[in-house]
Design an enzyme around this catalytic site. Structure first.
Site, PDB file in Angstrom:
ATOM      1  N   LEU A 112     -16.185   3.392  -1.737  1.00 36.51           N
ATOM      2  CA  LEU A 112     -17.380   2.557  -1.828  1.00 36.51           C
ATOM      3  C   LEU A 112     -17.374   1.612  -3.020  1.00 36.51           C
ATOM      4  O   LEU A 112     -18.435   1.135  -3.435  1.00 36.51           O
ATOM      5  CB  LEU A 112     -18.622   3.457  -1.887  1.00 36.51           C
ATOM      6  CG  LEU A 112     -18.800   4.414  -0.700  1.00 36.51           C
ATOM      7  CD1 LEU A 112     -19.951   5.370  -0.969  1.00 36.51           C
ATOM      8  CD2 LEU A 112     -19.038   3.618   0.576  1.00 36.51           C
ATOM      9  N   ASP A 141      -5.563   2.445  -3.333  1.00 39.07           N
ATOM     10  CA  ASP A 141      -4.337   3.220  -3.100  1.00 39.07           C
ATOM     11  C   ASP A 141      -4.222   4.357  -4.104  1.00 39.07           C
ATOM     12  O   ASP A 141      -3.796   5.465  -3.761  1.00 39.07           O
ATOM     13  CB  ASP A 141      -3.113   2.307  -3.204  1.00 39.07           C
ATOM     14  CG  ASP A 141      -3.091   1.238  -2.128  1.00 39.07           C
ATOM     15  OD1 ASP A 141      -3.582   1.509  -1.020  1.00 39.07           O
ATOM     16  OD2 ASP A 141      -2.582   0.131  -2.403  1.00 39.07           O
ATOM     17  N   GLU A 143      -0.021  -1.217   7.332  1.00 44.04           N
ATOM     18  CA  GLU A 143       0.812  -2.378   7.036  1.00 44.04           C
ATOM     19  C   GLU A 143       2.201  -2.237   7.634  1.00 44.04           C
ATOM     20  O   GLU A 143       3.131  -2.957   7.256  1.00 44.04           O
ATOM     21  CB  GLU A 143       0.887  -2.604   5.521  1.00 44.04           C
ATOM     22  CG  GLU A 143      -0.448  -3.041   4.916  1.00 44.04           C
ATOM     23  CD  GLU A 143      -0.378  -3.296   3.419  1.00 44.04           C
ATOM     24  OE1 GLU A 143      -1.324  -3.901   2.892  1.00 44.04           O
ATOM     25  OE2 GLU A 143       0.610  -2.883   2.783  1.00 44.04           O
ATOM     26  N   LYS A 181       0.813  -1.218   0.000  1.00 43.19           N
ATOM     27  CA  LYS A 181       0.000   0.000   0.000  1.00 43.19           C
ATOM     28  C   LYS A 181       0.847   1.267   0.000  1.00 43.19           C
ATOM     29  O   LYS A 181       0.546   2.235  -0.700  1.00 43.19           O
ATOM     30  CB  LYS A 181      -0.954  -0.001   1.198  1.00 43.19           C
ATOM     31  CG  LYS A 181      -2.001  -1.096   1.151  1.00 43.19           C
ATOM     32  CD  LYS A 181      -3.038  -0.950   2.247  1.00 43.19           C
ATOM     33  CE  LYS A 181      -3.981   0.198   1.994  1.00 43.19           C
ATOM     34  NZ  LYS A 181      -4.805   0.029   0.789  1.00 43.19           N
ATOM     35  N   ASP A 236      -8.281  -5.482 -13.117  1.00 44.32           N
ATOM     36  CA  ASP A 236      -7.669  -5.770 -11.819  1.00 44.32           C
ATOM     37  C   ASP A 236      -7.936  -4.599 -10.877  1.00 44.32           C
ATOM     38  O   ASP A 236      -7.529  -3.472 -11.156  1.00 44.32           O
ATOM     39  CB  ASP A 236      -6.159  -5.965 -12.006  1.00 44.32           C
ATOM     40  CG  ASP A 236      -5.431  -6.344 -10.725  1.00 44.32           C
ATOM     41  OD1 ASP A 236      -6.106  -6.558  -9.698  1.00 44.32           O
ATOM     42  OD2 ASP A 236      -4.193  -6.420 -10.752  1.00 44.32           O
TER      43      ASP A 236
END
Length: 373
Positions: free
Chosen positions: A287, A320, A205, A106, A314
């Protein structure tokens, strides 16, 4: 601290060389983490040992000034992609159509996105002394990110990695191995780069105590902080929530963090109220196919529908991309609505390319898409 929605560029930031001339290295005092290991038999060293920028507070400096940078403090992973028709059931083994390893994480995703959107961007993070670490360092540099504050952790600590199970419809499921992202950070960080930033991006992370130190340092210097809620599946400490400007979860993360349902917009609004009660003034909710919404305490939410993609290949990295694009637009002084629209366009382009970092759009592509609507 009262949240703001546009930020004037800081005059504390100056450069001894333009941002796009990374091959020139002036003499200057390093601003970097203290390299004391965290009670482990490992060492940390910078990937690029000579920093490019100087923090010059002189009012008489003749040096050219640039916008204060986007500073991303966070994770870097090698994403191991497997393309499948469906997720395996418990106890089942299935075959993948394809597999490859790409740079991601991320933090790294957001840093490359910021740089490709033509905003000066620095990445602060950790990698291991392995092939995956080199893959990530090369990808960051190729994306135009300044990696003077990217450290390599010695010993047997691997670079963080993730298994990304990508289905035919572009949806994904991800399992993360923290590796260097989650260990060996110094107990006390030297964070001048954060204090001189235009805006700071964090994710979950890396260890929570690192995020807390970074957020507090930024707040002490009146630098806005956006915390992406993606990552560790655990409550966010109140100390961190009170030190950020904007919390950015998706629907699932919002439900997990608040313990409340988020299936309808009304339910999402109620969950956001709980975030406000915990000290967060602004909540930027991603969302998915329903777009996004920015909730500012005491104001009506601003909704942004998705900008439809021609084909979704994808969705990895779309969140991000959205968060980083929003941050870039925000630090450039755009209105909230403009920030949401810019971010939606960037995310729309992202999902049309496989891979996280490879899918980050450049600024021209985003502006061209917006101009075509």
């Amino acid at each position: 601290m009262k949240a703001t929605t546009s930020f004037a560029p800081s005059k504390r930031w100056s450069l001894n060389t333009p941002m796009n001339q990374s091959n020139q290295t002036p003499n200057l005092k390093p601003n970097q983490f203290n390299t004391k290991p965290n009670n482990l038999s490992t060492t940390r060293r910078r990937v690029n040992p000579l920093p490019i920028l100087a923090f010059n507070s002189s009012k008489t400096s003749n040096q050219p000034t640039q916008n204060p940078p986007l500073v991303v403090v966070g994770s870097a992973n090698a994403d191991i992609y497997v393309e499948i028709d469906r997720l395996p059931k418990e106890g089942e083994t299935i075959s993948a159509h394809n597999g490859q390893t790409l740079a991601g994480g991320k933090g790294a995703n957001q840093a490359v996105c910021g740089s490709k959107l033509s905003y000066p961007t620095y990445f602060v993070g950790q990698i291991g002394e392995d092939a995956h670490g080199k893959l990530i360092a090369d990808a960051l540099e190729s994306g135009g990110v300044k990696i003077d504050h990217l450290c390599t952790v010695g010993g047997d600590v691997p670079t963080g990695h993730a298994v990304v199970m990508l289905q035919n419809d572009g949806q994904n499921s991800i399992i993360i191995v923290g590796g260097a992202n989650m260990c060996c950070w110094p107990d006390n960080l030297s964070l001048e780069i954060v204090k001189n930033a235009g805006i700071v991006l964090l994710q979950r992370e890396i260890p929570e105590y690192v995020n807390i130190q970074v957020a507090k340092a930024a707040r002490s210097a009146s630098v806005p902080v956006i915390l992406d809620a993606g990552g560790v599946d655990s409550p966010i400490q109140r100390e961190l929530l009170k030190s950020i400007n904007i919390l950015s979860p998706n629907e699932t993360e919002l439900a997990r963090l608040t313990g409340m349902p988020t299936e309808t917009f009304e339910q999402i609004s109620q969950a956001v109220v709980k975030c406000h009660q915990l000290g967060v003034k602004e909540v930027l909710v991603k969302l998915g196919a329903k777009g996004s919404a920015l909730f500012t305490e005491g104001e009506e939410p601003i909704k942004q529908p998705i900008i439809s993609a021609a084909k979704v290949l994808d969705t990895t990295g779309a969140g991000d991309t959205f968060t980083a694009a929003f941050a870039v637009s925000l630090v450039e002084g755009k209105s909230k609505k403009e920030c949401l629209r810019f971010a939606a366009a960037a995310a729309s382009l992202c999902v049309q390319v496989k891979g996280a970092i490879p899918s980050m759009p450049d600024r021209k592509s985003v502006l061209d898409l917006l101009g075509s609507l």
